[in-house]
Design a protein around this motif. Structure first.
Motif, PDB file in Angstrom:
ATOM      1  N   HIS A   1       0.834  -1.212   0.000  1.00  0.00           N
ATOM      2  CA  HIS A   1       0.000   0.000   0.000  1.00  0.00           C
ATOM      3  C   HIS A   1       0.867   1.260   0.000  1.00  0.00           C
ATOM      4  O   HIS A   1       0.566   2.224  -0.706  1.00  0.00           O
ATOM      5  CB  HIS A   1      -0.940   0.021   1.208  1.00  0.00           C
ATOM      6  N   VAL A   2       1.935   1.249   0.766  1.00  0.00           N
ATOM      7  CA  VAL A   2       2.829   2.414   0.824  1.00  0.00           C
ATOM      8  C   VAL A   2       3.502   2.631  -0.526  1.00  0.00           C
ATOM      9  O   VAL A   2       3.569   3.762  -1.030  1.00  0.00           O
ATOM     10  CB  VAL A   2       3.868   2.243   1.959  1.00  0.00           C
TER      11      VAL A   2
ATOM     12  N   ASP B   1       1.051   3.948  -3.022  1.00  0.00           N
ATOM     13  CA  ASP B   1       0.762   5.351  -2.721  1.00  0.00           C
ATOM     14  C   ASP B   1       1.921   6.256  -3.109  1.00  0.00           C
ATOM     15  O   ASP B   1       1.704   7.364  -3.600  1.00  0.00           O
ATOM     16  CB  ASP B   1       0.444   5.526  -1.236  1.00  0.00           C
TER      17      ASP B   1
ATOM     18  N   ARG C   1       1.703   6.742  -6.757  1.00  0.00           N
ATOM     19  CA  ARG C   1       0.460   7.393  -7.152  1.00  0.00           C
ATOM     20  C   ARG C   1       0.524   8.903  -6.909  1.00  0.00           C
ATOM     21  O   ARG C   1      -0.146   9.677  -7.580  1.00  0.00           O
ATOM     22  CB  ARG C   1      -0.686   6.784  -6.345  1.00  0.00           C
ATOM     23  N   ASP C   2       1.354   9.326  -5.949  1.00  0.00           N
ATOM     24  CA  ASP C   2       1.442  10.736  -5.570  1.00  0.00           C
ATOM     25  C   ASP C   2       2.226  11.507  -6.619  1.00  0.00           C
ATOM     26  O   ASP C   2       3.427  11.335  -6.778  1.00  0.00           O
ATOM     27  CB  ASP C   2       2.111  10.862  -4.203  1.00  0.00           C
TER      28      ASP C   2
ATOM     29  N   LYS D   1      10.600  10.245  -3.295  1.00  0.00           N
ATOM     30  CA  LYS D   1      10.133   8.858  -3.451  1.00  0.00           C
ATOM     31  C   LYS D   1      11.289   7.883  -3.275  1.00  0.00           C
ATOM     32  O   LYS D   1      11.142   6.844  -2.610  1.00  0.00           O
ATOM     33  CB  LYS D   1       9.484   8.667  -4.827  1.00  0.00           C
TER      34      LYS D   1
ATOM     35  N   ARG E   1       1.890  10.469   6.290  1.00  0.00           N
ATOM     36  CA  ARG E   1       1.159  10.693   5.045  1.00  0.00           C
ATOM     37  C   ARG E   1      -0.112   9.867   4.944  1.00  0.00           C
ATOM     38  O   ARG E   1      -0.684   9.705   3.877  1.00  0.00           O
ATOM     39  CB  ARG E   1       2.074  10.383   3.870  1.00  0.00           C
TER      40      ARG E   1
ATOM     41  N   MET F   1      -3.153   9.280   1.839  1.00  0.00           N
ATOM     42  CA  MET F   1      -3.280   7.995   1.152  1.00  0.00           C
ATOM     43  C   MET F   1      -4.729   7.742   0.753  1.00  0.00           C
ATOM     44  O   MET F   1      -5.008   7.328  -0.375  1.00  0.00           O
ATOM     45  CB  MET F   1      -2.783   6.848   2.035  1.00  0.00           C
TER      46      MET F   1
ATOM     47  N   ARG G   1      -5.722  10.079  -2.164  1.00  0.00           N
ATOM     48  CA  ARG G   1      -5.154   9.656  -3.443  1.00  0.00           C
ATOM     49  C   ARG G   1      -5.819   8.386  -3.959  1.00  0.00           C
ATOM     50  O   ARG G   1      -6.021   8.223  -5.162  1.00  0.00           O
ATOM     51  CB  ARG G   1      -3.643   9.473  -3.314  1.00  0.00           C
ATOM     52  N   GLN G   2      -6.199   7.491  -3.069  1.00  0.00           N
ATOM     53  CA  GLN G   2      -6.876   6.272  -3.501  1.00  0.00           C
ATOM     54  C   GLN G   2      -8.266   6.593  -4.046  1.00  0.00           C
ATOM     55  O   GLN G   2      -8.680   6.041  -5.068  1.00  0.00           O
ATOM     56  CB  GLN G   2      -6.982   5.281  -2.345  1.00  0.00           C
TER      57      GLN G   2
END
Length: 126
Positions: free
Chosen positions: A27-28, A31, A34-35, A43, A65, A69, A72-73
């Motif tokens: 997930h991290v 994310d 995705r950011d 990153k 953050r 998350m 963004r999802q």
């Protein structure tokens, strides 16, 4: 290998912690990529931090953050839904009413005859 109940319990706990960490890690990482506002250097630093001190980095990321998350999802899901809706509309074409309205506009403009309009209307209704 596992001689006692407590060793089995400890092993199960370790496996659970590892699987939970993998889920958080995925997930991290998703994310992170995705950011779009975060720079590539940031990153990269997060990825290095995740490799060097895995559990600590994952928990720090969630604390620092975590609220973003979810946002963004949701944005990614909305974008995917819009893309799917546009594709369905493109593939499905126009409804019968839209086709008849277009044919009526052509008839009113004098582009087609009444017979051609009737043919188009019957095709749209069938």
């Amino acid at each position: 290998m596992l001689d006692t109940f407590w060793e089995l319990l400890w092993y199960t706990l370790l496996v659970f912690a590892f699987v939970a960490y993998l889920i958080i890690l995925f997930h991290v990482i998703v994310d992170l990529f995705r950011d779009r506002k975060m720079s590539g250097i940031a990153k990269t630093l997060w990825i290095i931090f995740l490799v060097v001190v895995p559990y600590l980095a994952a928990f720090v990321y969630l604390i620092a953050r975590g609220s973003g998350m979810a946002e963004r999802q949701i944005e990614a899901q909305d974008a995917a839904k819009q893309a799917t809706d546009q594709y369905i509309q493109k593939v499905a074409g126009k409804s019968s009413a839209d086709q008849i309205a277009d044919a009526k506009a052509l008839l009113d403009a004098g582009t087609i005859t009444q017979a051609e309009f009737d043919i188009l209307k019957s095709k749209a209704l069938s």
